[in-house]
Design an enzyme around this catalytic site. Structure first.
Site, mmCIF file in Angstrom:
data_model
loop_
_atom_site.group_PDB
_atom_site.id
_atom_site.type_symbol
_atom_site.label_atom_id
_atom_site.label_comp_id
_atom_site.label_asym_id
_atom_site.label_seq_id
_atom_site.Cartn_x
_atom_site.Cartn_y
_atom_site.Cartn_z
ATOM 1 N N ASP A 80 24.949 -53.102 44.244
ATOM 2 C CA ASP A 80 25.733 -54.144 43.586
ATOM 3 C C ASP A 80 25.921 -53.680 42.141
ATOM 4 O O ASP A 80 25.611 -52.525 41.806
ATOM 5 C CB ASP A 80 25.086 -55.539 43.734
ATOM 6 N N HIS A 81 26.413 -54.568 41.276
ATOM 7 C CA HIS A 81 26.650 -54.181 39.873
ATOM 8 C C HIS A 81 25.350 -53.772 39.190
ATOM 9 O O HIS A 81 25.344 -52.909 38.329
ATOM 10 C CB HIS A 81 27.301 -55.354 39.120
ATOM 11 N N CYS A 130 19.998 -52.605 44.353
ATOM 12 C CA CYS A 130 20.397 -53.766 43.547
ATOM 13 C C CYS A 130 19.430 -53.838 42.368
ATOM 14 O O CYS A 130 18.753 -52.851 42.073
ATOM 15 C CB CYS A 130 20.463 -55.053 44.381
ATOM 16 N N THR A 187 16.572 -55.553 41.868
ATOM 17 C CA THR A 187 15.171 -55.427 42.302
ATOM 18 C C THR A 187 15.016 -54.686 43.630
ATOM 19 O O THR A 187 13.905 -54.289 43.975
ATOM 20 C CB THR A 187 14.550 -56.814 42.503
ATOM 21 N N HIS A 198 5.766 -44.104 59.847
ATOM 22 C CA HIS A 198 5.216 -45.164 60.695
ATOM 23 C C HIS A 198 6.243 -46.179 61.176
ATOM 24 O O HIS A 198 6.115 -46.719 62.276
ATOM 25 C CB HIS A 198 4.106 -45.914 59.945
ATOM 26 N N HIS A 219 3.066 -45.507 66.965
ATOM 27 C CA HIS A 219 4.021 -46.302 66.188
ATOM 28 C C HIS A 219 5.242 -46.709 67.006
ATOM 29 O O HIS A 219 5.893 -47.693 66.688
ATOM 30 C CB HIS A 219 4.462 -45.524 64.943
HETATM 31 O O1 5RP Z 1 18.337 -57.825 42.385
HETATM 32 C C1 5RP Z 1 19.229 -58.438 42.913
HETATM 33 C C2 5RP Z 1 19.037 -59.149 44.197
HETATM 34 O O2 5RP Z 1 17.733 -59.024 44.652
HETATM 35 C C3 5RP Z 1 20.542 -58.542 42.236
HETATM 36 O O3 5RP Z 1 20.939 -57.300 41.791
HETATM 37 C C4 5RP Z 1 20.408 -59.497 41.078
HETATM 38 O O4 5RP Z 1 20.047 -60.781 41.549
HETATM 39 C C5 5RP Z 1 21.748 -59.593 40.294
HETATM 40 O O5 5RP Z 1 21.532 -60.436 39.189
HETATM 41 P P1 5RP Z 1 22.665 -60.690 38.103
HETATM 42 O O6 5RP Z 1 23.847 -61.299 38.853
HETATM 43 O O7 5RP Z 1 22.019 -61.653 37.129
HETATM 44 O O8 5RP Z 1 23.021 -59.361 37.507
#
Ligand code: 5RP
Length: 149
Positions: free
Chosen positions: A8-9, A65, A67, A98, A133
């Site tokens: 994502d961004h 993303c 996190t 595993h 496994h």
């Molecule tokens: O880590 C994430 C999801 O788990 C996203 O990247 C995060 O929530 C994006 O946050 P924001 O819109 O405030 O940049």
């Protein structure tokens, strides 16, 4: 080795680094984007990657993303996807050996570029051990069926 990658961004810069790292390993990399820092929704990008991996078009998917958590939650909703959120090389090795993980999730706001590169390298270099496994993976598949996934 064919790999599909998206973010994502909040994972864009790390994703670009990982595209280079994977290309240095001579992987064929399909980069799904996004191409700008504009805010997007990570489930949209996870969907593209997971559908392609589940269909057997790519050996592995990589999702980044902020996190890594949202990507991993989403990815594990897809039948046939075993997504692992990793913050260490050890986890990357173990989840391949595993769990036969087929999607690696990373958090750009959690791990630095150097560590992330090591994690990706360990992930793609480690084979599934099979043996004891395999029956556990069979049980995961049963759980997917039981829950209509
Ligand atoms: O880590 C994430 C999801 O788990 C996203 O990247 C995060 O929530 C994006 O946050 P924001 O819109 O405030 O940049």
């Amino acid at each position: 080795m064919k790999i599909i990658i998206a973010s994502d961004h909040a994972g864009l810069e790390l994703r670009r680094e990982l595209v280079s790292a994977l290309q240095e390993l001579r992987a064929e990399v399909h980069d799904v984007g996004p191409t700008t820092n504009a805010s997007v929704d990570y489930p949209d990008f996870a969907k593209t990657v997971c559908r392609a991996v589940a269909a057997g078009e790519y050996q592995y998917g990589v999702l980044v993303c902020g996190t890594g958590i949202g990507m991993s939650i989403t990815a594990n909703k897809y039948r046939g996807i075993r997504a692992a959120l990793c913050t260490s090389e050890f986890e990357a090795r173990m989840t391949r050996a595993h769990n036969d993980a087929n999607v690696l999730c990373l958090g750009q706001r959690v791990v630095g570029v150097g560590l992330a590169r090591s994690i990706v390298e360990a992930f793609v270099a480690t084979p599934f051990e099979g043996g004891r496994h395999q029956k556990r993976l069979d049980k995961i598949r049963e759980a997917e069926s039981e829950n209509g996934r």
